[in-house]
Every structure is written in structure tokens, then in C-alpha cells.
Design a protein around this motif. Structure first.
Motif, mmCIF file in Angstrom:
data_model
loop_
_atom_site.group_PDB
_atom_site.id
_atom_site.type_symbol
_atom_site.label_atom_id
_atom_site.label_comp_id
_atom_site.label_asym_id
_atom_site.label_seq_id
_atom_site.Cartn_x
_atom_site.Cartn_y
_atom_site.Cartn_z
ATOM 1 N N UNK A 180 74.284 21.053 33.233
ATOM 2 C CA UNK A 180 75.417 21.979 33.329
ATOM 3 C C UNK A 180 75.799 22.516 31.954
ATOM 4 N N UNK A 181 75.693 21.674 30.918
ATOM 5 C CA UNK A 181 76.012 22.114 29.559
ATOM 6 C C UNK A 181 75.047 23.186 29.088
ATOM 7 N N UNK A 182 73.768 23.017 29.402
ATOM 8 C CA UNK A 182 72.771 24.028 29.031
ATOM 9 C C UNK A 182 73.079 25.345 29.724
ATOM 10 N N UNK A 183 73.375 25.280 31.013
ATOM 11 C CA UNK A 183 73.693 26.498 31.761
ATOM 12 C C UNK A 183 74.947 27.172 31.209
ATOM 13 N N UNK A 184 75.978 26.381 30.898
ATOM 14 C CA UNK A 184 77.219 26.951 30.369
ATOM 15 C C UNK A 184 76.985 27.638 29.031
ATOM 16 N N UNK A 185 76.102 27.081 28.207
ATOM 17 C CA UNK A 185 75.849 27.692 26.897
ATOM 18 C C UNK A 185 75.248 29.080 27.032
ATOM 19 N N UNK A 186 74.533 29.332 28.121
ATOM 20 C CA UNK A 186 73.894 30.653 28.305
ATOM 21 C C UNK A 186 74.898 31.723 28.712
ATOM 22 N N UNK A 187 76.123 31.320 29.047
ATOM 23 C CA UNK A 187 77.189 32.300 29.277
ATOM 24 C C UNK A 187 77.461 33.084 27.998
ATOM 25 N N UNK A 188 77.074 32.526 26.858
ATOM 26 C CA UNK A 188 77.249 33.214 25.583
ATOM 27 C C UNK A 188 76.579 34.579 25.583
ATOM 28 N N UNK A 189 75.507 34.730 26.358
ATOM 29 C CA UNK A 189 74.811 36.025 26.411
ATOM 30 C C UNK A 189 75.746 37.126 26.916
ATOM 31 N N UNK A 190 76.452 36.849 28.012
ATOM 32 C CA UNK A 190 77.377 37.842 28.573
ATOM 33 C C UNK A 190 78.556 38.078 27.642
ATOM 34 N N UNK A 191 79.079 37.006 27.038
ATOM 35 C CA UNK A 191 80.224 37.156 26.143
ATOM 36 C C UNK A 191 79.854 37.946 24.889
ATOM 37 N N UNK A 192 78.653 37.745 24.374
ATOM 38 C CA UNK A 192 78.226 38.471 23.181
ATOM 39 C C UNK A 192 77.965 39.942 23.470
ATOM 40 N N UNK A 193 77.721 40.260 24.734
ATOM 41 C CA UNK A 193 77.369 41.636 25.106
ATOM 42 C C UNK A 193 78.489 42.341 25.863
ATOM 43 N N UNK A 194 79.708 41.824 25.758
ATOM 44 C CA UNK A 194 80.794 42.424 26.529
ATOM 45 C C UNK A 194 81.101 43.832 26.047
ATOM 46 N N UNK A 195 81.660 44.618 26.942
ATOM 47 C CA UNK A 195 82.000 46.006 26.636
ATOM 48 C C UNK A 195 82.940 46.076 25.446
ATOM 49 N N UNK A 196 82.761 47.101 24.624
ATOM 50 C CA UNK A 196 83.557 47.246 23.418
ATOM 51 C C UNK A 196 82.867 46.692 22.192
#
Length: 266
Positions: free
Chosen positions: A150-166
């Protein structure tokens, strides 16, 4: 209204995420704003095979493997399974942020592909931090398998956060031009919430419900803070977020989640 990818966008996005973030072949995919957005949102799902394999390696102390060796096995699985893409991004990003006195010089360092002393030190320290946390978790044997996955999967959320609009893409980065700025903040919050819930549920194997909830919330907040700081530094020093910065955000997010899990599960 939030621009949500259609059916084709989600399927293409999943294949794009698998082919970009893992060694698993996914075939050619047309990169469009919809598929790029979906790929970043589905990064945790695309890397589930790596997460499961990492969890399995964490559980090997139940078979007699020393926890420290199990921790190294987890890092080997993640490095090989991702083609060391995120580790390379971490080294290049730190070199560029720390070695460039001007934006032009920082971008030159970033594009050179060579790993300098700051990049090497960053790799060593982050991997040591991850290994230390994994060693602590591996001591719980099979009970740590699901939390680490679960920790590995959660870390990949960084991709969406780094690419957020703006967010502006770094100049000259083809990957950034395709992915950065495509994810609306409201959509980026969905995989973050799902990842935190999964970590909290898995954490019940290690600790009490209240502590598992606290660890999940803190870990999710840690991912947001780490990615936010790196995104701000990249915007100020490099003119935007590049592909290397996305990879660096994943490795730093993984370190933050693992340390939170290791220190909070007792």
C-alpha cells in the motif's frame, strides 16, 4: 466542470502508465491530454504488480530471511520493476537544483544525464532512509506485506500531484510537455484519498485502528508536502516540473510514507 477522461482515455491512460512507469510491455499508445491525465491518475493502479512484489519481498523474514536483506530485496524489486526511472530522476533533479547558479545552468545540468556528487549523495541518503524503514517493517514478517504494498502504491500518487493543473512543464522536457498540468486538483485528490484509505486498512495488520488511521493521514499529508515543496523548487529554479522531477517526487514520497509507517506502527 472537471474534465474527466472518457472510456478510451482511461484505457489508453492505463496502458501509457504501465509502459512509462514499469518494465511491463503495454504496446504503443497515442499520447493525448486525456490519456496523459488518466496515466498520471492511474499510476498507483499501473504499478500494483510492483507493489505486490515489494510486499512479498517484505514478508520473506517469515521464511527466515533477515529483515535487512528483505529490505534490500524490496528496493531491488522496485528499481528493476521501474527501470530505475525514478532514481535517475532523483539524482538528476538534485544535481540541477543544487549545482546550477542560474536557470540556464541548472537546465544544462538536468539535460546532461551525468550524475554529479550531489545526485549520488541524494540517491544514497534516500535509499538508506527507505532501507532503514523497510528493515523495521520487515521485522513484522508477513504482516508487513500489505502495508508495504500500500505504501508503494500511495507513493505513486505523487505523479498526479506533480502534474496537477496550474503547474508549468520544464522547458525542453518532452515528457513534461505531455503530462505536466493535465490533472485537475479535484481529480488528483481521488487517488490520494484512495491510497491513504488502503494504507490505513493494511495498517490494521500492524497496529490498532486509531494508530493505523493516524499513520495513514500523516503519510498522505507527507506525500502532499513533499511533492508540493519539490514542485515549488522546480518551478523557481528550473522554470517548471520536468520528467525527472516527477520521478524524484515518487522516490521522496516513498521515503516519506515508509518512514511514517515504520515509526508509527508500533
Amino acid at each position: 466542470m472537471t474534465d474527466v477522461p472518457g472510456r478510451g482515455g482511461w484505457s489508453d491512460g492505463l496502458r501509457l502508465a504501465v509502459g512509462t512507469l514499469t518494465v511491463i510491455p503495454s504496446g504503443p499508445v497515442e499520447v493525448s491530454p486525456a490519456s496523459a491525465r488518466a496515466a498520471m491518475l492511474l499510476a498507483p493502479a499501473a504499478t500494483l504488480p510492483l507493489a505486490v512484489a515489494a510486499g512479498g519481498a517484505t514478508a520473506t523474514p517469515s521464511l527466515g530471511v533477515p529483515p535487512s536483506i528483505a529490505a534490500v530485496l524490496v528496493l531491488v524489486v522496485l528499481a528493476v520493476g521501474s527501470r530505475a526511472l525514478h532514481l535517475d530522476g532523483l539524482a538528476d533533479t538534485v544535481d540541477a537544483l543544487g549545482g546550477g547558479w542560474t536557470r540556464e545552468r541548472a537546465l544544462t545540468i538536468l539535460r546532461s544525464g551525468d550524475v554529479g556528487p550531489m545526485g549520488v549523495v541524494a540517491l544514497v541518503l534516500v535509499l538508506l532512509l527507505q532501507a532503514a524503514a523497510l528493515t523495521e517493517l520487515a521485522g513484522a514478517g508477513w504482516r508487513a506485506a500489505a502495508p508495504v504494498a500500500a505504501a508503494v502504491a500511495l507513493s505513486r500518487v505523487a505523479c498526479a500531484l506533480a502534474c496537477r493543473a496550474g503547474t508549468e512543464p520544464a522547458p525542453g522536457s518532452r515528457m513534461a510537455a505531455a503530462f505536466v498540468g493535465t490533472v485537475p486538483p479535484t481529480l488528483a485528490a481521488l487517488p490520494l484519498a484512495a491510497g491513504a484509505v488502503a494504507l490505513g486498512a493494511a495498517g490494521l495488520l500492524l497496529t490498532t485502528p486509531v494508530r493505523a488511521l493516524v499513520v495513514a493521514v500523516v503519510a498522505g499529508a507527507g506525500v502532499v508536502v513533499v511533492v508540493g515543496v519539490l514542485r515549488a523548487l522546480a518551478a523557481r529554479r528550473l522554470g517548471g516540473v520536468g520528467g525527472d522531477a516527477i520521478g524524484a517526487s515518487v522516490e521522496l514520497a516513498l521515503a516519506a510514507v515508509l518512514v511514517t509507517l515504520a515509526t508509527g506502527w508500533r
